[in-house]
Write an enzyme that holds these catalytic residues in place. Structure first.
Site, short mmCIF file in Angstrom:
data_model
loop_
_atom_site.label_atom_id
_atom_site.label_comp_id
_atom_site.label_asym_id
_atom_site.label_seq_id
_atom_site.Cartn_x
_atom_site.Cartn_y
_atom_site.Cartn_z
CG HIS A 166 -1.97 -1.07 1.20
ND1 HIS A 166 -2.87 -1.23 0.18
CD2 HIS A 166 -2.25 -2.06 2.10
CE1 HIS A 166 -3.66 -2.27 0.43
NE2 HIS A 166 -3.30 -2.80 1.59
CG ASP A 202 -2.77 -8.42 0.73
OD1 ASP A 202 -2.06 -8.71 1.71
OD2 ASP A 202 -3.82 -7.72 0.84
CG HIS A 204 -6.57 -5.39 1.71
ND1 HIS A 204 -5.99 -6.26 2.62
CD2 HIS A 204 -7.75 -5.01 2.24
CE1 HIS A 204 -6.79 -6.38 3.67
NE2 HIS A 204 -7.88 -5.66 3.48
C1 SP5 Z 1 -1.10 -5.21 3.84
C2 SP5 Z 1 -2.57 -5.23 4.16
O1 SP5 Z 1 -3.18 -6.28 4.09
N1 SP5 Z 1 -3.13 -4.08 4.57
C3 SP5 Z 1 -4.51 -4.02 4.86
C4 SP5 Z 1 -4.91 -2.74 5.51
C5 SP5 Z 1 -6.37 -2.73 5.84
N2 SP5 Z 1 -6.69 -1.70 6.76
C6 SP5 Z 1 -8.08 -1.38 6.94
C7 SP5 Z 1 -8.93 -2.57 7.09
C8 SP5 Z 1 -10.35 -2.23 7.38
C9 SP5 Z 1 -11.17 -3.48 7.39
N3 SP5 Z 1 -12.20 -3.42 8.34
C10 SP5 Z 1 -13.02 -4.61 8.33
C11 SP5 Z 1 -13.59 -4.88 9.68
C12 SP5 Z 1 -14.30 -6.18 9.63
N4 SP5 Z 1 -14.70 -6.60 10.96
ZN ZN Z 2 -4.20 -7.27 2.67
#
Ligand code: SP5
Ligand code: ZN
Length: 351
Positions: A166, A202, A204
């Protein structure tokens, strides 16, 4: 079976104890040092040798992927936070509005809050006392992994943590500070690989990696990830994003709806493999996130542990020198097993 040396430094544990703001709640950061401990333990259990310590390449190479302003900021951010009288996690709470001033108008004397908001894109990426130390050595781990592959290893694993995909040219976020996979790809290029592919599995979208190579046709960025309509980082990862200028066609995004299982994922991966072959890359960097596992606490795909072995095998079928760079995966106790299964799949089918 092909050897699979791997790289890790205990310095990478120094980024610890931070908190993130996640959908309205302040919670301990999901991206914790224990993730690396579980991976280390799982690799030992599976008979892998001890890790190799990274070589210190210095920070000059970071500038191939990142603006000087970001690097300078990250190095002093926590000290500046403390100097402004604060403790705990350094998190931004305001961001540059679309018509607002630009980063280039900031000076080292600008408020720490202005600088946090200018370089960070989310409220989930705390900077704590050991952040720079850990991010620095995570990047060195990736660079050392690239050296191994460049000097004849067929496979290598860089246990990077904090992760990197990211982090863009001039921004950090998503638990990432320096883009380890991008640095590794650059290192492979310096070693003579004219075309390199980064395959990002990944959960994301790797917005930072996409940003770094957006205009660059010699590095293919191909990613399978959760649909940006529903998932972080929300503003990128659409199939329509394909690169620009000389990079046109060298970015491939395959977003999948929540709930995607191996049947769906496998088809996307086949399309990615075809794109790598078409690109003519001579080396492969895999951004390995195991947050696609069904039990991951922040994600929504439905992969089973055994699927990671199959995935590794499919990537091995490309027959390319391959560096695996660790990204996400937050079901802490299960992360190690899934990583080990992936690596064993790579080894088994890589001959
Ligand atoms: C490297 C990597 O995998 N970074 C991911 C960063 C995600 N950060 C925010 C995630 C928000 C997800 N919230 C979901 C809650 C579900 N209970
Ligand atoms: Zn991720």
């Amino acid at each position: 079976m092909i050897a699979l040396p791997w790289v890790f430094s205990p310095h990478q544990r120094a980024h610890a104890g931070g908190e993130e703001l996640n959908r309205g709640f302040i919670v301990p950061c999901h991206e914790c040092p224990e993730r690396a401990d579980f991976i280390t333990a799982a690799l030992r259990d599976q008979g892998f040798k001890d890790p190799i310590a990274p070589t210190d390449h210095g920070e000059e190479l970071f500038r191939r992927c990142h603006d000087d302003g970001l690097i300078t900021f990250l190095k002093s951010a926590y000290a500046d936070w403390q100097a402004s009288g604060r403790q705990g996690s350094a998190l931004p709470f305001t961001f540059v509005a679309p018509s607002g001033m630009t980063r280039s108008e900031l000076t080292p004397n600008s408020s720490i809050f202005a600088r946090l908001g200018a370089y960070c894109f989310d409220v989930g990426t705390p900077i704590v006392a050991g952040t720079w130390e850990a991010a620095y050595w995570s990047a060195q781990t990736a660079l050392t992994g690239a050296d191994l592959v460049a000097t004849g290893e067929r496979l290598a694993f860089a246990l990077c943590r904090p992760p990197g995909h990211h982090a863009g040219r001039a921004y950090y976020g998503g638990y990432c500070f320096l883009n380890n996979a991008a640095l590794a790809a650059e290192q492979l290029r310096l070693a003579g690989h004219q075309k390199v592919a980064i395959v990002d599995v990944d959960y994301h979208h790797g917005n930072g990696t996409q940003d770094i190579f957006w205009h660059d046709g010699s590095v293919l960025y191909a990613s399978i990830h959760a649909e940006p309509m529903t998932d972080f980082p929300f503003f990128s990862g659409h199939a329509s994003e394909q690169g620009e200028g000389e990079g046109t066609g060298a970015t491939l995004n395959i977003p999948l709806a929540r709930g995607a299982d191996w049947l769906i994922y496998q088809q996307a991966l086949k399309n990615v493999l075809a794109a790598v072959q078409q690109h003519g890359s001579t080396a492969l960097v895999v951004s390995l996130g195991v947050d696609t596992w069904y039990g991951d606490p922040i994600s929504g795909f439905a992969l089973q542990s055994a699927d990671f072995g199959t995935m590794g095998g499919m990537l091995a079928s490309l027959g390319l020198p391959t560096l695996v760079v660790m990204e996400g995966g937050y079901a802490v106790a299960e992360v190690g097993k899934n990583v080990a299964l992936f690596l064993k799949g790579l080894q088994r089918f890589g001959d």
